[in-house]
Design a protein around this motif. Structure first.
Motif, PDB file in Angstrom:
ATOM      1  N   ARG A 102       0.834  -1.203   0.000  1.00  0.00           N
ATOM      2  CA  ARG A 102       0.000   0.000   0.000  1.00  0.00           C
ATOM      3  C   ARG A 102       0.875   1.261   0.000  1.00  0.00           C
ATOM      4  NH1 ARG A 102      -4.600   2.318   0.302  1.00  0.00           N
ATOM      5  NH2 ARG A 102      -5.067   3.951   1.822  1.00  0.00           N
ATOM      6  N   GLU A 103       1.972   1.190   0.765  1.00  0.00           N
ATOM      7  CA  GLU A 103       2.902   2.323   0.769  1.00  0.00           C
ATOM      8  C   GLU A 103       3.459   2.562  -0.630  1.00  0.00           C
ATOM      9  OE1 GLU A 103       2.657   3.644   4.501  1.00  0.00           O
ATOM     10  OE2 GLU A 103       4.549   4.171   3.555  1.00  0.00           O
ATOM     11  N   ALA A 104       3.807   1.453  -1.294  1.00  0.00           N
ATOM     12  CA  ALA A 104       4.384   1.579  -2.631  1.00  0.00           C
ATOM     13  C   ALA A 104       3.355   2.142  -3.614  1.00  0.00           C
ATOM     14  CB  ALA A 104       4.875   0.207  -3.109  1.00  0.00           C
ATOM     15  N   GLU A 105       2.091   1.717  -3.427  1.00  0.00           N
ATOM     16  CA  GLU A 105       1.031   2.216  -4.321  1.00  0.00           C
ATOM     17  C   GLU A 105       0.831   3.718  -4.158  1.00  0.00           C
ATOM     18  OE1 GLU A 105      -1.856  -1.715  -4.638  1.00  0.00           O
ATOM     19  OE2 GLU A 105      -2.357  -0.067  -3.293  1.00  0.00           O
ATOM     20  N   LEU A 106       1.035   4.191  -2.908  1.00  0.00           N
ATOM     21  CA  LEU A 106       0.804   5.612  -2.643  1.00  0.00           C
ATOM     22  C   LEU A 106       2.106   6.424  -2.691  1.00  0.00           C
ATOM     23  CD1 LEU A 106      -1.867   5.360   0.184  1.00  0.00           C
ATOM     24  CD2 LEU A 106      -2.205   6.058  -2.180  1.00  0.00           C
TER      25      LEU A 106
END
Lengths: 177, 78
Positions: free
Chosen positions: A171-175
């Motif tokens: 999720r961090e990578a997506e954001l």
């Protein structure tokens, strides 16, 4: 050979799990049919009185209607537990086949698998206790404490946390723009 | 998140649309929207430098620090 994605080891394992999943449904159906037959035969007690159950230890137990039903219900519950595990594993392996191992849902699925594994292990002791209570004369072999089973349960819970961390990082990578 | 992205204002000053900026920087409109609406968790230096290059501005023109009650540490991100 690739471990993830279409045509990988995980997709091969997914096919095996699909086969096991449907075999388990057939098994549960067979147990339900046997339970139904046991209930129907209970109207004619002479038929059931002649039946006997051979335990793993080679002991022969004369099975009355309730004992037979209880045994079948225990078998059905065990199969249902294994079915839940296999079903969750199928879904996890679907995400692995799709190349998305850190799907947020996999955390919950792994936790369910861990809980059901623990439940099956506890169920083993409960069924032994019930069997010993219902059939005091039968020499039912006492279930031994299985470190392997409890180790597996702990490993699954740890893996669930690993997947939770993976999902968070995803999720961090997506954001991250 | 106490860091606010001032992309709207800079885009307005440069009379540039989000679509045009996305084309120039090589970032999807969806990702630029995430950045513009303050939902982004992090910005890569490469993205920031591309934005500054295309908008002819400094990182400080795009990012503003506004301390407030939602000023959380990195450990509280989840």
């Amino acid at each position: 050979m690739r471990a993830l994605g279409p045509g990988s080891v995980s997709s091969f394992l997914k096919i095996i799990l699909d086969v096991v999943f449907f075999a388990l449904w057939i098994g549960i159906g067979a147990v339900c049919l046997m339970m139904l037959a046991a209930v129907l035969f209970s109207f004619n007690p002479e038929l059931i009185e002649n039946m006997s159950i051979r335990t793993g230890g080679g002991t022969q137990i004369d099975a009355g209607g309730p004992v037979l039903l209880g045994g079948l219900a225990a078998a059905g519950l065990y199969l249902a537990g294994v079915l839940v595990i296999v079903e969750r594993l199928r879904r996890i392996f679907s995400t692995l086949t799709a190349g998305d191992p850190f799907h947020p849902e996999n955390v919950r699925r792994l936790r369910v698998i861990g809980l059901v594994l623990a439940g099956l292990e506890i169920g083993r002791y409960v069924i032994y206790g019930l069997g010993a209570w219902a059939l005091p004369d039968a020499a039912i072999s006492q279930p031994e404490f299985s470190p392997t089973a409890w180790f597996s349960v702990l490993v699954v819970f740890v893996l669930a946390e690993v997947f939770r961390e993976g999902a968070r990082l995803r999720r961090e990578a997506e954001l991250t723009i | 998140m106490p860091i606010r992205v001032n992309l709207d204002r800079v885009l307005l000053q440069r009379r540039m649309s989000l679509t045009e900026l996305a084309d120039r920087v090589g970032v999807t409109i969806a990702n630029l929207s995430i950045l513009k609406t303050g939902k982004a968790r992090a910005v890569r230096f490469s993205t920031l430098s591309a934005l500054c290059r295309e908008l002819d501005c400094q990182p400080g023109d795009l990012l503003i620090y506004e301390p407030g009650p939602d000023d959380v540490g990195d450990d509280d991100l989840d």
